[in-house]
Each structure stands twice: as C-alpha cells, then as structure tokens.
Scaffold this active site. Structure first.
Site, short mmCIF file in Angstrom:
data_model
loop_
_atom_site.label_atom_id
_atom_site.label_comp_id
_atom_site.label_asym_id
_atom_site.label_seq_id
_atom_site.Cartn_x
_atom_site.Cartn_y
_atom_site.Cartn_z
N GLY A 1 37.68 -29.61 13.76
CA GLY A 1 36.92 -29.29 12.56
C GLY A 1 37.67 -29.64 11.28
O GLY A 1 37.07 -30.13 10.31
N LYS B 1 24.99 -36.15 18.10
CA LYS B 1 25.99 -36.57 19.08
C LYS B 1 26.34 -35.38 19.95
O LYS B 1 27.03 -34.46 19.52
CB LYS B 1 27.26 -37.11 18.42
CG LYS B 1 28.13 -37.89 19.44
CD LYS B 1 29.59 -37.89 19.10
CE LYS B 1 30.33 -36.69 19.61
NZ LYS B 1 30.41 -36.60 21.11
N GLY C 1 32.74 -26.84 17.01
CA GLY C 1 33.81 -27.20 17.94
C GLY C 1 35.09 -26.47 17.59
O GLY C 1 35.08 -25.41 16.96
N GLU D 1 31.27 -24.78 12.18
CA GLU D 1 31.27 -23.56 12.99
C GLU D 1 32.34 -23.78 14.04
O GLU D 1 32.17 -24.55 14.97
CB GLU D 1 29.88 -23.33 13.61
CG GLU D 1 29.68 -21.89 14.09
CD GLU D 1 30.21 -21.67 15.50
OE1 GLU D 1 31.37 -21.20 15.60
OE2 GLU D 1 29.50 -21.96 16.46
N GLU E 1 42.34 -18.74 20.89
CA GLU E 1 41.02 -18.78 21.51
C GLU E 1 41.18 -19.41 22.89
O GLU E 1 41.31 -20.63 23.03
CB GLU E 1 40.04 -19.58 20.67
CG GLU E 1 38.63 -19.54 21.23
CD GLU E 1 37.63 -20.31 20.39
OE1 GLU E 1 36.49 -19.85 20.26
OE2 GLU E 1 38.00 -21.39 19.88
N CYS F 1 32.35 -18.92 21.40
CA CYS F 1 33.20 -18.63 20.24
C CYS F 1 33.02 -17.20 19.74
O CYS F 1 33.84 -16.71 18.98
CB CYS F 1 32.93 -19.63 19.12
SG CYS F 1 31.20 -19.85 18.74
#
Length: 451
Positions: A210, A152, A205, A227, A353, A261
């Site tokens: 997550g 996906k 993501g 991740e 982030e 990331c």
C-alpha cells in the site's frame, strides 16, 4: 500464465493468461471511450442497468459461490454470502445514482452551484482473501458515479472476477466499461497505478505494498483509497457476559481461516476474569470443525497458499503455550486454530498481522490499561468491546484508535455503513451512503445575475 490452485487439495483449478503492460494500455483506451458514453447515460437508465447487473449476479449466486470455494478455499456458506454481497452492493449503489447531488451555495451577485462529476477511469486492485466482495466495494460505487472500472484481481483468485465481468456484459453494461485484468502486481498492478489515463486507484492489501502504491500515486497526484492491514483488539471487561464473549471469540478471528484484516487477533481480557475466560475459550477453540470447505458443517477451511502457510507457522514457536484445535493432514494448506496464552505484548504474534488462524490473549488491569494495549499497534482498522456498561462502551469506543468498532459483537462490515482504517490501516472510506462521492470531482459553477 497464472496457475489457480484449490487451497484444500492443491489441485490445479485453472490457468489464466496474465495481463501485460500493453494489455493495460489497451484496456485504458477502451475504458476511456466507454466511460464517456456511460457518463452521458441518463441517471435513471444507469441505475436500471446496474440493477439488471445485480439481478444477473443473483441468478448466478451458486455458480459464483462454488467458484470461490475452488479458487479461494472459502466455506460454501461464506462464499454464498460473498456472492450475495456483490448483488447487494450493486443494488445499493444503483440507489445512489439519482441521489448524487451537488449544492447551491448562497453568494452575492449570482447563483453558485456545485456539480459532482465522474473521475473517468478507476483502477481497483483487489486482494485474494475476499475476492468478490472487496472487488465490488470499489467497482459498484465507481460505476454508479459514472466511471469506468479496470479491476485487477489477485494472482491466486482471478476466476470470480472474470466471471463477474462476463455477467456485466450479459446484463447489458457497455463493452469496455468494466474490464478485468488478471496479472502480477509488479506488472499489471503497477501499470494501472502508473497509467496517466487512470484517475484513481482503490487498493486493498498489505501495508507494505500500500505504501508503494501511495508513493506511485503521489508522483502523479492521483487519488487513492487504501484499505490495508489490521491487528484488531477484542476487549473483554469483567462486567461483560464473559461466557457469551468467550463463545463468540473463535469466529472473531477464525472466519476465512484468519485471513481477514478485521480479525480480532489480540484478545484483551480483564485480569479478574482472565482464568474464567480461558476455561470457557479452550473447548470453544478445540471444537471448531476444520476441513472440506464444501461441507456445510465445516467452520474453518485452509489457508490460501503454501507460502501463506509457512508465514503463519513462523509466528507459533515450537512448544509455545497455546490452546489449539485440530486440522486435516495431507494435501492442502492447513493450520489449526491457535490461541497463544503466554505471549509478551510486544512479541511478533502480538503486534504483526499474521493473517492466519492465530490469536494471542493478554490480561489487562483496568479501562486505561485496556485502551493502552488496544492502541499499542501501528494498525487501527477494527475491534470489539464487551461490556454491559453503556458509558464504558462509549468511552472506550472514543478512545480506541480504529475505524470500525463493535460493542458486544464482532460485526465490522455492512454495505450501508462506512468502512476504513486509522494509522497504517489506510485512509479513505468505502461503502456506506457517501461511497459514490469518493469517485467524483466537485466542480463549482457561479452564474452572475448582475444586470
């Protein structure tokens, strides 16, 4: 329908039909049948087909790269590397098919062996920031280990994934073995995570989503690799080559417009060289070429969307002390390279982030202070250490809580080495020599030799 926009122009690139829960159900049934046949294929033949898939990708590198430029706003040079990385991952994974071996364990009264068997159907949920390579991180080793894959892609970047699925069929992979399900996360994504016929989820993501994926997998005792986010430090010691460190800094957090990331967005500089570092950094940031992603001279492109642009803007207060570059005006989701120079260590831009071309620079006193600041985040994905002292490099590498560190470098990802995070950057490891094993069950078989 999913509407795919060119981030550099805001023009409509394509519309793609969005998968429903019923579509996921149908795909799982097809994948289950294809996987059983695929697992029965002789290892050498499975490897040969994956190499053929890699070769087909290689023949279409420029097409895939141009598609990535249009749907994700990536620089053309980066996009060519990303398409090449898909090819390399498939080649590397194919080399592991015949090396996916179990063990013989000494026991009394017989022979004991372990077998590594495929899980079945694997769901890969890929992000929009690196649509091609991260999709391949899960897909290539899962296929090599004998699984079927349902991919996906992100809602904004489904086009390269759909093309890769077409190339897989062109290369001779069985129908239903590798399917792409473009769709919304709360619909197609949740359906994959919740489906009893999907044995494992590989998710890349945000930490927020997550955690939701992890909770849903826990309800079904389903395997998961996560991740997630990062807030990586770039630690510059006084004994480093300060000029080299400063000149390398811009692309350590501006690559892919900071939508990475692993971006080194927390620049930690020893106080005794702090002013000198800023003097060197300012012209390096100001000279970054921001513009048309298809232009070979461009160093940074746009952000992915209007909403991402608004998010990035929210982290830079009006009138903030900063080193700033330039960016285009008009259509497109543009934000200039920005380094905040007078920010508290606990300010949002220093701990969240941002996922954009924004970094903060903070001074530190000594090695212990550097480690303290480096670890003062809920994330632990990557980071860099600049020093000429090998002992210090090893000490600090051991003390920083992150999964991927580089000394006198900003490289984080190689298809031949493990990749993953500590803390809320996720768990599990992708890439590297053990990647295939993460998509297998270990079965133990004891054979009695007693008369």
């Amino acid at each position: 329908m999913l509407h795919v926009l060119n981030p550099a122009t805001e023009e409509l690139v394509a519309t793609v039909e969005s998968a429903t829960r019923e579509d996921v159900d149908t795909a799982v049934v097809r994948a289950t049948g294809a996987q059983r046949a695929w697992a029965a294929v002789a290892p050498a033949d499975r490897a040969r087909l994956l190499r053929r898939f890699a070769g087909t990708v290689d023949q279409h590198l420029e097409e895939l790269a141009q598609l990535e430029v249009r749907e994700a706003g990536h620089l053309i040079g980066n996009a060519r590397w990303e398409a090449g990385n898909v090819r390399d991952l498939l080649e590397y994974a194919a080399g592991g098919v015949e090396r996916l071996t179990g063990r013989q364990i000494p026991v009394a009264g017989g022979l004991d062996v372990t077998l590594l068997e495929p899980l079945g159907v694997v769901g890969v949920i890929a992000p929009w920031n690196f649509p091609m390579p991260i999709a391949a991180w899960g897909t290539a080793p899962a296929l090599a280990a004998g699984n079927a894959v349902l991919l996906k892609p992100a809602e904004t970047t489904p086009l390269t994934a759909l093309r890769l699925a077409e190339l897989a069929l062109e290369a001779g992979l069985p129908e239903g073995l590798f399917q792409v399900l473009p769709g919304e996360g709360p619909v197609a994504g949740d359906a994959l995570v919740e489906h009893p016929g999907v044995a494992k989820i590989v998710f890349t993501g945000s930490a927020r989503v997550g955690k939701q994926v992890m909770a849903k997998c826990a309800e079904r005792v389903k395997r998961v690799t996560l991740e997630l986010g990062g807030k990586s430090p770039n630690i510059v010691f006084a004994d480093a080559d300060v000029e080299a460190a400063a000149l390398a800094t811009p692309m350590s957090f501006l690559d892919n417009s900071g939508q990475d990331c692993c971006a080194r967005t927390r620049i930690l500089v020893q106080r005794s060289v702090y002013e000198r570092y800023l003097e060197l950094l300012a012209p390096a940031i100001e000279s970054v070429v921001v513009g048309d992603p298809s232009d070979e001279k461009t160093q940074m492109g746009p952000l992915i969307s209007k909403s991402q642009l608004a998010r990035v803007r929210s982290y830079v207060p009006a009138g903030a002390s900063a080193i700033r570059g330039a960016s285009p005006e008009g259509a497109g989701f543009w934000f200039p390279p920005t380094v905040l120079t007078d920010t508290a260590p606990d300010a949002p831009a220093a701990v969240d982030e941002v996922f954009g071309p924004v970094a903060v620079v903070l001074p530190f006193e000594d090695e212990a202070d550097a480690v303290r600041l480096a670890n003062a985040t809920e994330y632990g994905l990557s980071g860099s250490i600049w020093t000429r002292d090998v002992g210090r490099a090893l000490r600090v590498s051991g003390a920083v809580r992150a999964g991927n560190l580089s000394v006198n470098s900003h490289a984080s990802v190689r298809y031949s080495t493990p990749f993953g995070g500590y803390k809320q950057s996720g768990f599990g490891r992708e890439l590297g020599p053990d990647a295939l094993a993460a998509f297998t069950e270990t079965k133990n078989v004891f054979i009695s030799t007693e008369a």
